[in-house]
Each structure stands twice: as structure tokens, then as C-alpha cells.
Write a protein that holds these residues in place. Structure first.
Motif, PDB file in Angstrom:
ATOM      1  N   GLY A  61       0.832  -1.203   0.049  1.00 13.44           N
ATOM      2  CA  GLY A  61       0.120   0.082  -0.114  1.00 13.44           C
ATOM      3  C   GLY A  61       0.900   1.395  -0.154  1.00 13.44           C
ATOM      4  O   GLY A  61       0.312   2.316  -0.293  1.00 13.44           O
ATOM      5  N   ALA A  62       2.136   1.165   0.344  1.00 11.77           N
ATOM      6  CA  ALA A  62       2.997   2.427   0.309  1.00 11.77           C
ATOM      7  C   ALA A  62       3.898   2.147  -0.855  1.00 11.77           C
ATOM      8  O   ALA A  62       4.877   2.851  -0.825  1.00 11.77           O
ATOM      9  CB  ALA A  62       4.006   2.369   1.607  1.00 11.77           C
ATOM     10  N   ILE A  63       3.256   2.017  -1.961  1.00 15.90           N
ATOM     11  CA  ILE A  63       4.134   1.762  -3.355  1.00 15.90           C
ATOM     12  C   ILE A  63       4.501   3.353  -3.696  1.00 15.90           C
ATOM     13  O   ILE A  63       5.660   3.439  -4.141  1.00 15.90           O
ATOM     14  CB  ILE A  63       3.227   1.260  -4.308  1.00 15.90           C
ATOM     15  N   ASN A  64       3.800   4.285  -3.440  1.00 16.99           N
ATOM     16  CA  ASN A  64       4.334   5.675  -4.070  1.00 16.99           C
ATOM     17  C   ASN A  64       5.448   6.223  -3.353  1.00 16.99           C
ATOM     18  O   ASN A  64       6.308   6.871  -3.640  1.00 16.99           O
ATOM     19  CB  ASN A  64       2.982   6.637  -3.825  1.00 16.99           C
ATOM     20  N   ASP A  65       5.452   5.699  -1.728  1.00 16.89           N
ATOM     21  CA  ASP A  65       6.373   6.050  -1.116  1.00 16.89           C
ATOM     22  C   ASP A  65       7.760   5.286  -1.473  1.00 16.89           C
ATOM     23  O   ASP A  65       8.900   5.911  -1.514  1.00 16.89           O
ATOM     24  CB  ASP A  65       6.359   5.672   0.512  1.00 16.89           C
TER      25      ASP A  65
ATOM     26  N   ALA B  41      11.110   6.931  -2.960  1.00 20.52           N
ATOM     27  CA  ALA B  41      12.400   6.730  -2.335  1.00 20.52           C
ATOM     28  C   ALA B  41      13.513   6.311  -3.633  1.00 20.52           C
ATOM     29  O   ALA B  41      14.553   6.455  -3.594  1.00 20.52           O
ATOM     30  CB  ALA B  41      12.504   5.704  -1.422  1.00 20.52           C
ATOM     31  N   ALA B  42      13.089   5.645  -4.723  1.00 22.57           N
ATOM     32  CA  ALA B  42      13.763   5.197  -5.685  1.00 22.57           C
ATOM     33  C   ALA B  42      14.010   6.424  -6.489  1.00 22.57           C
ATOM     34  O   ALA B  42      15.175   6.374  -6.881  1.00 22.57           O
ATOM     35  CB  ALA B  42      12.998   4.156  -6.585  1.00 22.57           C
ATOM     36  N   HIS B  43      13.316   7.410  -6.806  1.00 24.36           N
ATOM     37  CA  HIS B  43      13.509   8.478  -7.724  1.00 24.36           C
ATOM     38  C   HIS B  43      14.530   9.426  -6.932  1.00 24.36           C
ATOM     39  O   HIS B  43      15.554   9.987  -7.609  1.00 24.36           O
ATOM     40  CB  HIS B  43      12.004   9.527  -7.866  1.00 24.36           C
TER      41      HIS B  43
ATOM     42  N   PRO C 208      14.091  -0.348  -3.536  1.00 26.69           N
ATOM     43  CA  PRO C 208      12.996  -0.933  -2.718  1.00 26.69           C
ATOM     44  C   PRO C 208      12.261  -2.015  -3.256  1.00 26.69           C
ATOM     45  O   PRO C 208      12.176  -2.243  -4.319  1.00 26.69           O
ATOM     46  CB  PRO C 208      12.124   0.501  -3.262  1.00 26.69           C
ATOM     47  N   VAL C 209      11.719  -2.597  -1.912  1.00 28.01           N
ATOM     48  CA  VAL C 209      11.063  -3.856  -2.479  1.00 28.01           C
ATOM     49  C   VAL C 209       9.712  -3.767  -1.660  1.00 28.01           C
ATOM     50  O   VAL C 209       9.583  -3.570  -0.343  1.00 28.01           O
ATOM     51  CB  VAL C 209      11.836  -5.249  -1.991  1.00 28.01           C
TER      52      VAL C 209
END
Length: 364
Positions: A339-343, A347-349, A356-357
Motif C-alpha cells: 500500500g505504500a508503493i508511492n513512497d 525513494a527510488a526516484h 525498494p521492495v
């Protein structure tokens, strides 16, 4: 079956968790329940370039447990723990000779399936799916046994999810393309996820001198923890000269993970005569290379995709390195709940997290 997926609907729109319908597995297909999925820059690039308003489920570093098998399936069974890799046809010359990353049908099989061909839909309307043969930003996927590498039940799926793409890309570029010897000197330009995998592979292979170059002091520190002997600030003057000095005449092997023309030029300059540079990043479309340096010093540039190996053979080698502590993925992975995919994407950006996994609520 009903699943939850992170749907991308445009380059400037965050991922949204939505309920979708996943088609039942057909002949030669299996359903895998996701336990984890790495986030790769290829996912973010695809999101950025995909047409706005066309829904797609991305993700191509999945890991999970086989939940259902269709007819005519061999090699996997319900309950198998698996890592998921890219798609390939299995029948062309490259696939038959152990380099499926150069499959004749690579683009068709990995760009995603559209319209009625997609296994995903919402309210009867197709959603683009099967990205890299999987679309792993979802609780469940339909894929093929050829995409799957069966691993032991004791293997941490969150720590090894990225073996299916980013990690095998960097590690394979070193182990399968550069093939350094114990007396070799290797320099890695860019130590994100792919570059860190290259550092770990070079150290696992026992190279004599290992150098990491990056703009991030934090990432260089991690590269040092993973075994790099020399850490070079990529923003410093005379980066190539520093590498030449540290290796006593130039690196025998180099890997560029950035795709930036200026960095590639530095990598060429950092090579010793007869040195080899591997390129794995799709960055700038063209690279101004001084041909005289290649010819006059016998230097080689070599492209590579997905580490130039057969995932069915190479990913188990990565798992073995991981089991032996030679691929300490916990040093580069940070997990995020699905559910925190946008976070995780943020972080990847930003570069705040190397790898991130996503992890999924999961009960066998």
C-alpha cells in the motif's frame, strides 16, 4: 479471480490500488501469489513513457508462491516458492543457446499485453498486463513456467525478488560478460541496485582490485561495505585518472550503469589497454566515443541485457551466493508494504533507497 493491483494511469499520476479481474491460467500458464516485488527503474521509465489514460500494471521483479497451475504445465507445482524473471520464447536460436535476453520475441513478450490479450480487466475493460510476462505490482499474476525459478522454501523472497531483473543484470554483466580473473581490476560506474549487484559479484569472484564510482557518498559507503577497495566521488575532477592511479595503469574491466555519455567516456579513459567496458543502461541515445582510443589501445565496448545469462541457470547461482552470505541483500534492500508503493517509488526516484521492495500481505 479478483485481485488488487497498483495501476498506473499516466506519467504524472500516482499509482492507485484497484480491484481487477485476473484471467484463469490457460494452457502452459500458472498463477503466482506475490510475496514481494522489487521496484526497478525500468518500471518507472515505462510509467513515464506510457500513454496517459491507458491503465497498465507494471512490475517485473516478482517473487511468490505458485497458487494454481493450468493444463500442460511442467516443471512447477502448487506450493513452489518462485522468483519471477522476464519472458522469452524458448524456441529461437538465442533462447536455445542460453542467452534468452536476446530472444527474437523480446519486445513483444515483455512490453505487456493489450486489449483482449491481456489477462487483466476492470469492469469488463482491459487493463494492460503481463508486463515482462508478469506485472508483479499485484497480489497475483498469471505467468509461465519459463518465467519462474523455483527456490527453496527457506529463501527470503523479499531479499531475492530483484534477482529476476536488476540484480542479475549487474551481477551477470560481471560474471557472464566481463568474466574477470583474480588478478583483474574492475571499476563500476554507478552503484545503484544494478551497480551494487556488480560490486557483490566482482567480490564473490575474488577480483584483485575493485573500484566504485558514484555521486552519492552514502552509496559509496555501502559499496565499500560490500567489498569495494577504492571509492571515487563521481563529481570529482579527473575520475578516470583516479581509477588509472588506483589500478596501476587502468582497469582491466569496467561496467557503466548510468547511460550518461560523459560517464561512459570516463569509463573508456579509465580502461587499461585491451580493457573491456560493458554497458547496461539505456540512457542517452548516442554516445560520442573517440574511436582512436579504442583502436589504438585495443579497448572493447560491449552491450549487455539482463546479464547475458539464462535465468534458469544464473539466478540459482545468485541464490547460492546469497545463501553463502556473499550477496548481503539486506544492505541495499528496504521493504515497503504494498500500500505504500508511492513512497517506495519516491525513494527510488530520489536515490534515498538503493533497492525498494514491496511486500504483500501473505499467508500460505
Amino acid at each position: 479471480m479478483e485481485i488488487t493491483a497498483a495501476v498506473a494511469r499516466g506519467p504524472d499520476v500516482p499509482f492507485t490500488l484497484e480491484r481487477l479481474t485476473l484471467a484463469a491460467p490457460g494452457a502452459g500458464e500458472v498463477v503466482v501469489r506475490m510475496a514481494a516485488s522489487g521496484i526497478c527503474h525500468s518500471d518507472l521509465t515505462a510509467k513515464r513513457n506510457f500513454p496517459a489514460g491507458v491503465p497498465i500494471v507494471l512490475g517485473h521483479e516478482g517473487a511468490g508462491v505458485v497458487e494454481e497451475v493450468g493444463p500442460e504445465v511442467e516443471g512447477v507445482r502448487v506450493g513452489d516458492h518462485v522468483l519471477v524473471t522476464y519472458a522469452s520464447c524458448g524456441g529461437c536460436t538465442r533462447c536455445r543457446t542460453g542467452t534468452p535476453g536476446y530472444c527474437d520475441q523480446w519486445a513483444t513478450l515483455n512490453a505487456g499485453r493489450f486489449g483482449a490479450e491481456s489477462p487483466l480487466a476492470q469492469d469488463g475493460q482491459p487493463v494492460v498486463g503481463a508486463f515482462f510476462g508478469q506485472s508483479s505490482f499485484a497480489t497475483h499474476i498469471v505467468t509461465t513456467p519459463r518465467n519462474l525459478i523455483v527456490v527453496g522454501d527457506d529463501v527470503d523472497l523479499a531479499m531475492t525478488a530483484a534477482f529476476g531483473c536488476g540484480i542479475q543484470t549487474g551481477a551477470g554483466a560481471v560474471a557472464n560478460v566481463l568474466r574477470p580473473e583474480p588478478d583483474s581490476s574492475v571499476v563500476i560506474f554507478g552503484v545503484g541496485g544494478v551497480g551494487m549487484a556488480a560490486v557483490m559479484a566482482a567480490r564473490a569472484l575474488g577480483v584483485g582490485r575493485l573500484i566504485a564510482v558514484d555521486l552519492s557518498a552514502a552509496r559509496l559507503e555501502v559499496a565499500g561495505e560490500l567489498g569495494a577497495d577504492v571509492l571515487v566521488d563521481g563529481a570529482a575532477d579527473e575520475v578516470a585518472a583516479q581509477v588509472v592511479s588506483a589500478t596501476g595503469g587502468g582497469a582491466t574491466h569496467a561496467l557503466d550503469t548510468t547511460g550518461i555519455a560523459g560517464v561512459v567516456a570516463s569509463a573508456v579513459d579509465a580502461l587499461a589497454p585491451l580493457g573491456v567496458l560493458a554497458l547496461v543502461a539505456l540512457g542517452e541515445a548516442t554516445l560520442p566515443i573517440e574511436v582512436a582510443k579504442l583502436i589504438g589501445q585495443g579497448k572493447t565496448l560491449r552491450g549487455s541485457i539482463e546479464g547475458d545469462g539464462d535465468p534458469q541457470r544464473f539466478v540459482p547461482r545468485l541464490v547460492d551466493w546469497y545463501r553463502r552470505g556473499e550477496f548481503p541483500m539486506e544492505k541495499i534492500v528496504m521493504t515497503y508494504p504494498f500500500g505504500a508503493i508511492n513512497d517506495a517509488v519516491a525513494a527510488a526516484h530520489s536515490g534515498a533507497v538503493v533497492k525498494p521492495v514491496l511486500t504483500f500481505p501473505f499467508v500460505e
